[in-house]
Design a protein around this motif. Structure first.
Motif, PDB file in Angstrom:
ATOM      1  N   ILE A 141       0.834  -1.194   0.000  1.00 57.39           N
ATOM      2  CA  ILE A 141       0.000   0.000   0.000  1.00 57.39           C
ATOM      3  C   ILE A 141       0.872   1.250   0.000  1.00 57.39           C
ATOM      4  CG2 ILE A 141      -1.619   1.346   1.392  1.00 57.39           C
ATOM      5  CD1 ILE A 141      -2.951  -0.924  -0.033  1.00 57.39           C
ATOM      6  N   ALA A 142       1.946   1.220   0.800  1.00 55.83           N
ATOM      7  CA  ALA A 142       2.785   2.412   0.956  1.00 55.83           C
ATOM      8  C   ALA A 142       3.696   2.638  -0.243  1.00 55.83           C
ATOM      9  CB  ALA A 142       3.617   2.288   2.231  1.00 55.83           C
ATOM     10  N   ASN A 143       3.910   1.621  -1.053  1.00 58.95           N
ATOM     11  CA  ASN A 143       4.843   1.720  -2.163  1.00 58.95           C
ATOM     12  C   ASN A 143       4.194   2.466  -3.325  1.00 58.95           C
ATOM     13  OD1 ASN A 143       7.072   1.364  -3.775  1.00 58.95           O
ATOM     14  ND2 ASN A 143       6.493  -0.703  -4.421  1.00 58.95           N
ATOM     15  N   ARG A 144       4.136   3.766  -3.198  1.00 56.38           N
ATOM     16  CA  ARG A 144       3.513   4.599  -4.220  1.00 56.38           C
ATOM     17  C   ARG A 144       4.579   5.376  -4.978  1.00 56.38           C
ATOM     18  NH1 ARG A 144      -1.555   7.258  -0.809  1.00 56.38           N
ATOM     19  NH2 ARG A 144      -2.373   5.307   0.049  1.00 56.38           N
ATOM     20  N   GLU A 145       4.288   5.613  -6.243  1.00 54.93           N
ATOM     21  CA  GLU A 145       5.202   6.378  -7.079  1.00 54.93           C
ATOM     22  C   GLU A 145       4.464   7.591  -7.640  1.00 54.93           C
ATOM     23  OE1 GLU A 145       6.377   3.665 -10.082  1.00 54.93           O
ATOM     24  OE2 GLU A 145       7.675   2.478  -8.768  1.00 54.93           O
ATOM     25  N   LYS A 146       5.221   8.543  -8.129  1.00 53.35           N
ATOM     26  CA  LYS A 146       4.623   9.717  -8.745  1.00 53.35           C
ATOM     27  C   LYS A 146       3.825   9.307  -9.977  1.00 53.35           C
ATOM     28  CE  LYS A 146       5.751  14.153 -10.903  1.00 53.35           C
ATOM     29  NZ  LYS A 146       6.842  15.065 -11.321  1.00 53.35           N
ATOM     30  N   CYS A 147       2.618   9.828 -10.098  1.00 58.27           N
ATOM     31  CA  CYS A 147       1.774   9.548 -11.277  1.00 58.27           C
ATOM     32  C   CYS A 147       2.151  10.537 -12.371  1.00 58.27           C
ATOM     33  CB  CYS A 147       0.295   9.675 -10.899  1.00 58.27           C
ATOM     34  SG  CYS A 147      -0.827   9.324 -12.271  1.00 58.27           S
ATOM     35  N   GLU A 148       2.843  10.035 -13.391  1.00 61.29           N
ATOM     36  CA  GLU A 148       3.381  10.910 -14.430  1.00 61.29           C
ATOM     37  C   GLU A 148       2.294  11.585 -15.262  1.00 61.29           C
ATOM     38  OE1 GLU A 148       6.374  11.776 -14.516  1.00 61.29           O
ATOM     39  OE2 GLU A 148       7.261  10.293 -13.149  1.00 61.29           O
ATOM     40  N   ASN A 149       1.150  10.921 -15.448  1.00 59.92           N
ATOM     41  CA  ASN A 149       0.078  11.501 -16.263  1.00 59.92           C
ATOM     42  C   ASN A 149      -1.110  11.918 -15.390  1.00 59.92           C
ATOM     43  OD1 ASN A 149      -0.600   8.838 -15.634  1.00 59.92           O
ATOM     44  ND2 ASN A 149      -1.837   8.582 -17.490  1.00 59.92           N
ATOM     45  N   TYR A 199      -8.505   6.251  -6.769  1.00 66.42           N
ATOM     46  CA  TYR A 199      -9.277   5.929  -7.968  1.00 66.42           C
ATOM     47  C   TYR A 199      -8.724   4.660  -8.610  1.00 66.42           C
ATOM     48  CZ  TYR A 199     -10.979   6.314 -12.806  1.00 66.42           C
ATOM     49  OH  TYR A 199     -11.551   6.063 -14.029  1.00 66.42           O
ATOM     50  N   VAL A 200      -9.592   3.676  -8.824  1.00 66.76           N
ATOM     51  CA  VAL A 200      -9.182   2.429  -9.460  1.00 66.76           C
ATOM     52  C   VAL A 200      -9.154   2.658 -10.975  1.00 66.76           C
ATOM     53  CG1 VAL A 200      -9.650  -0.033  -9.748  1.00 66.76           C
ATOM     54  CG2 VAL A 200     -10.217   1.108  -7.580  1.00 66.76           C
ATOM     55  N   LEU A 218      -4.117  -4.218  -9.601  1.00 69.97           N
ATOM     56  CA  LEU A 218      -4.806  -2.956  -9.851  1.00 69.97           C
ATOM     57  C   LEU A 218      -3.802  -1.829 -10.088  1.00 69.97           C
ATOM     58  CD1 LEU A 218      -7.354  -2.974  -6.864  1.00 69.97           C
ATOM     59  CD2 LEU A 218      -7.651  -4.024  -9.121  1.00 69.97           C
ATOM     60  N   LYS A 219      -4.225  -0.851 -10.850  1.00 69.17           N
ATOM     61  CA  LYS A 219      -3.525   0.435 -10.892  1.00 69.17           C
ATOM     62  C   LYS A 219      -4.418   1.422 -10.173  1.00 69.17           C
ATOM     63  CE  LYS A 219      -1.827   4.199 -13.782  1.00 69.17           C
ATOM     64  NZ  LYS A 219      -1.581   4.712 -15.152  1.00 69.17           N
ATOM     65  N   VAL A 220      -3.928   1.956  -9.053  1.00 60.57           N
ATOM     66  CA  VAL A 220      -4.714   2.886  -8.248  1.00 60.57           C
ATOM     67  C   VAL A 220      -4.019   4.247  -8.252  1.00 60.57           C
ATOM     68  CG1 VAL A 220      -5.664   3.368  -5.963  1.00 60.57           C
ATOM     69  CG2 VAL A 220      -5.550   1.009  -6.796  1.00 60.57           C
ATOM     70  N   VAL A 221      -4.768   5.289  -8.589  1.00 64.10           N
ATOM     71  CA  VAL A 221      -4.246   6.654  -8.607  1.00 64.10           C
ATOM     72  C   VAL A 221      -4.833   7.401  -7.416  1.00 64.10           C
ATOM     73  CG1 VAL A 221      -4.071   8.803  -9.921  1.00 64.10           C
ATOM     74  CG2 VAL A 221      -4.058   6.609 -11.115  1.00 64.10           C
ATOM     75  N   TYR A 222      -3.991   8.187  -6.729  1.00 69.32           N
ATOM     76  CA  TYR A 222      -4.417   8.893  -5.526  1.00 69.32           C
ATOM     77  C   TYR A 222      -4.480  10.397  -5.780  1.00 69.32           C
ATOM     78  CZ  TYR A 222      -3.146   4.387  -3.543  1.00 69.32           C
ATOM     79  OH  TYR A 222      -3.055   3.044  -3.292  1.00 69.32           O
ATOM     80  N   SER A 223      -5.286  11.086  -4.979  1.00 72.77           N
ATOM     81  CA  SER A 223      -5.512  12.516  -5.188  1.00 72.77           C
ATOM     82  C   SER A 223      -4.288  13.368  -4.908  1.00 72.77           C
ATOM     83  CB  SER A 223      -6.689  12.993  -4.326  1.00 72.77           C
ATOM     84  OG  SER A 223      -6.513  12.645  -2.966  1.00 72.77           O
ATOM     85  N   ALA A 225      -1.496  12.903  -6.384  1.00 70.62           N
ATOM     86  CA  ALA A 225      -0.691  12.752  -7.604  1.00 70.62           C
ATOM     87  C   ALA A 225       0.302  11.596  -7.524  1.00 70.62           C
ATOM     88  CB  ALA A 225       0.046  14.046  -7.950  1.00 70.62           C
ATOM     89  N   THR A 226      -0.025  10.552  -6.761  1.00 74.72           N
ATOM     90  CA  THR A 226       0.780   9.338  -6.729  1.00 74.72           C
ATOM     91  C   THR A 226      -0.045   8.175  -7.258  1.00 74.72           C
ATOM     92  OG1 THR A 226       0.131   8.805  -4.448  1.00 74.72           O
ATOM     93  CG2 THR A 226       2.113  10.158  -4.757  1.00 74.72           C
TER      94      THR A 226
END
Length: 399
Positions: A141-149, A199-200, A218-223, A225-226
């Motif tokens: 869960i904690a392993n989040r990366e920057k959402c490039e798009n 967001y799924v 899953l690819k989950v995007v967070y508010s 920007a990760t």
């Protein structure tokens, strides 16, 4: 004859070879192993065992106390010796270590501001260490990366926030007795996890988990920007464990088309469509396509009387190009619903108000009048919640 291994020779002689059984561990043993792995990682990073001392990092001191305890207990040394690649369990330097009673996990955790339950059981070794499964789930869960798009997803989060503010969407606790199964987690859903809207964005092909259940990546995007790529079951576990974890409902027309009036409802309302006379370059270039869409319970003329002094109306006069009367509606919810449908065509425009402050009007959309008319018809029959506007085709399409 080719050289044969011992196992091959035994097989030739018809002697069955018993395969060693994989060892299973108790929850207590798993925690001991997980705690020792922390110490091994520390050694890998620093090239030495953790040391005592007030000048040391609080976690290094915690690891040092933990290592002392592991060295003292025969059952721990027996369990961990196969994993002790650095000889950390050697008793050679135990005498030089700080006495265990001088500093313990509770004292160190107290310095960190973490309360300790005195009624907890007396498994003093690694009481505060999560199991390996718990740590893997938490790390995933904690392993989040920057959402490039993230720019492609930002309007979705902004719309969800507006929907929540207006009541078009609501949140529900993510609990097992709510009838919400992990199989129901699908693409396009929103949740609240760790204080962020999640967001799924993608759901991969179904896979079979070790316990026989169906899972998926899953690819989950967070508010913030990760993004993260995690398993569906990991997301489910995280939502269960988060006391503030929530499921965000899908948009609902609610009382918009109710037969009777409720608190907040109006006897009648008017959807209005305006066109701006602003000389702003963007407005002038697309004047016939850029419209302001809103809802009022009073006179449209009275509402736009001071348009030229209001940044909401682009500090310019406006003309009414269409209006539609509706009955038994909740004005705020109806307006939020319309703006959600046309969100992909929202005009991103910043102007200066009379005092020089930057303002971004939110109710202007690049959409043909004919499509607005079609949307109103779907509002009347209640089907608008199933549609969204597709700018590429300049038409309403099923969501």
């Amino acid at each position: 004859m080719a050289d044969l291994s011992d196992d091959e020779l035994l097989a030739e002689l018809g002697v069955a070879i018993e395969q060693p059984k994989a060892r299973t561990y108790t929850p207590r043993e798993e925690r001991i192993i997980a705690g020792f792995e922390d110490i091994v990682r520390f050694h890998d990073e620093h090239g030495r065992a953790p040391l005592h001392g007030e000048d040391r990092d609080i976690f290094e001191r915690l690891y040092a106390v933990r290592l002392d305890r592991l060295r003292e207990l025969d059952e721990c040394r027996e369990l961990l010796t196969p994993l002790d690649t650095h000889g950390l369990l050697s008793m050679a330097d135990v005498e030089a270590a700080m006495p265990v009673e001088n500093i313990d996990d509770d004292a160190l955790l107290a310095e960190l501001g973490i309360a300790v339950d005195p009624a907890a059981d007396d498994i003093r070794v690694l009481r505060h260490v999560p199991s390996a499964d718990e740590r893997r789930a938490a790390e995933e869960i904690a392993n989040r990366e920057k959402c490039e798009n993230f720019t492609a997803f930002k309007p979705l989060f902004e719309q969800v926030e507006r929907d929540l503010d207006s009541g078009v969407r609501v949140t529900r606790p993510f609990v097992k007795d709510a009838g919400f199964l992990k199989a129901d987690i699908t693409k396009g859903q929103f949740f609240i996890l760790g204080g962020q809207i999640a967001y799924v964005a993608e759901v991969g092909e179904p896979i079979r988990a070790p316990n026989g259940e169906t899972d998926a990546r899953l690819k989950v995007v967070y508010s913030n920007a990760t993004e993260s790529n995690l398993l569906l079951r990991s997301l489910q576990r995280a939502l269960y464990k988060d006391d503030a974890g929530r499921r965000i409902t899908e948009p609902d027309a609610g009382p918009l088309f109710a037969a009777t009036s409720e608190d907040g409802d109006l006897e009648s309302g008017t959807i209005y469509v305006l066109r701006s006379n602003s000389d702003h370059a963007t407005i002038a270039e697309h004047r016939d396509l850029i419209h302001k869409i809103g809802v009022t319970g009073g006179s449209i003329e009275a509402r736009i009387a001071n348009a030229s002094k209001d940044a909401t109306y682009l500090l310019a006069g406006v003309e009414i190009v269409a209006s539609y009367n509706l009955f038994n509606i909740n004005r705020a919810k109806l307006e939020a619903l319309i703006h959600r449908v046309f969100a992909p065509a929202q005009v991103d425009l910043t102007i200066r108000d009379r005092f020089g402050n930057p303002v971004r009007p939110r109710e202007w959309f690049l959409v043909p009048l004919a499509v607005i008319d079609a949307a109103v018809e779907k509002i009347r029959d209640g089907s608008i919640v199933n549609y969204r506007y597709d700018p590429a085709h300049a038409a309403l399409v099923e969501a």
